[in-house]
Design an enzyme around this catalytic site. Structure first.
Site, short mmCIF file in Angstrom:
data_model
loop_
_atom_site.label_atom_id
_atom_site.label_comp_id
_atom_site.label_asym_id
_atom_site.label_seq_id
_atom_site.Cartn_x
_atom_site.Cartn_y
_atom_site.Cartn_z
N CYS A 33 -6.71 4.48 -2.54
CA CYS A 33 -8.17 4.51 -2.62
C CYS A 33 -8.71 5.92 -2.52
CB CYS A 33 -8.78 3.65 -1.52
SG CYS A 33 -8.50 4.30 0.14
N CYS A 44 -10.54 -4.71 -0.79
CA CYS A 44 -11.70 -5.42 -1.32
C CYS A 44 -11.22 -6.69 -2.03
CB CYS A 44 -12.46 -4.53 -2.30
SG CYS A 44 -13.29 -3.13 -1.52
#
Length: 247
Positions: A226, A198
């Site tokens: 993540c 991101c």
């Protein structure tokens, strides 16, 4: 296809191909979780060449770089196939922002992992629901945790088989294949971004630095995943949440 590759790359490609063909042979219903990273360019090319019956999907977290979305379009045009895109649930994101703020993931490890859970884990679970096996592009040299990976393993977390056909590829191998095959890749790699996620959680790193040091750089290295890949040991970062003035 392998004629233009070095002997080492030919061997790696054949090993990757063999494992992918094994996955299809044993499970039929196999899906590739395309990260749109460097390894993904190699796997996308090999899958399309040898095992096109393996379906592909990717996750759009809503906070990706424009360059990443542009790459997705280029891949679909090159291979003339759709890569299914899964998005997070809007209601969950709205609640997260109400509770933590638009960039609440900077507050601490719990807040960041919660954001990853909403934007990546939940969509990922929907993407693999009902599948028999999934393919990932992790490599051993990426982290100490990933160095322990197996080419084929039962994924207890998600309840299906997991195949990792690129474990023994090095970064140099990946780049050599990309160049030999003239494959597209994320333009940010030419700007010092070795690992891209991101936008607010990814930054460029100095040459020679740990490739994943630009991901979630404000945390301890042990927590920098993540959640899609297993974490056997997590050391929480002791950070007091920042609150708005007057609270």
């Amino acid at each position: 296809m392998t004629d233009a590759l070095s002997p080492r790359l030919q061997t790696l490609v054949e090993g990757t191909r063999a494992l992918l063909e094994q996955a299809v042979r044993e499970h039929q219903d196999v899906v590739y979780s395309n990260s749109l990273g460097l390894e993904a360019m190699v796997l996308t090319d090999i899958i399309n060449t040898y095992t096109p019956e393996i379906e592909m999907f990717t996750l759009d977290t809503g906070r990706l770089h424009d360059e990443t979305l542009s790459l997705l379009d280029r891949l679909e045009r090159r291979y003339q196939r759709r890569i299914q895109v899964f998005y997070p649930q809007a209601e969950a994101i709205e609640q997260y922002v109400r509770d933590n703020g638009i960039n609440g993931f900077y507050l601490g490890t719990d807040e960041r992992q919660s954001c990853c859970g909403i934007r990546k884990i939940e969509p990922f679970k929907r993407a693999i629901a009902g599948r028999k096996a999934w393919v990932t592009g992790v490599r051993r040299e990426q982290s100490a945790e990933r160095a322990l990976g197996e080419a084929k393993s039962w994924d207890d977390r998600y309840g299906l088989w997991k195949y990792s056909p690129m474990l023994d590829w090095t970064e140099a191998d990946v780049w050599a294949y990309i160049k030999a095959r003239s494959l597209p890749y994320n333009a940010l790699h030419d700007k010092g971004f070795p690992s891209i996620g991101c936008a607010p959680c990814t930054r460029a790193v100095e040459p020679g630095a740990d490739p994943r040091s630009g991901r979630w750089w404000w945390e301890n290295p042990e927590s920098r995943e993540c959640g899609l890949q297993p974490r056997r040991r997590v050391i929480p970062l002791k950070v007091e949440p920042r609150r708005a003035a007057g609270q």
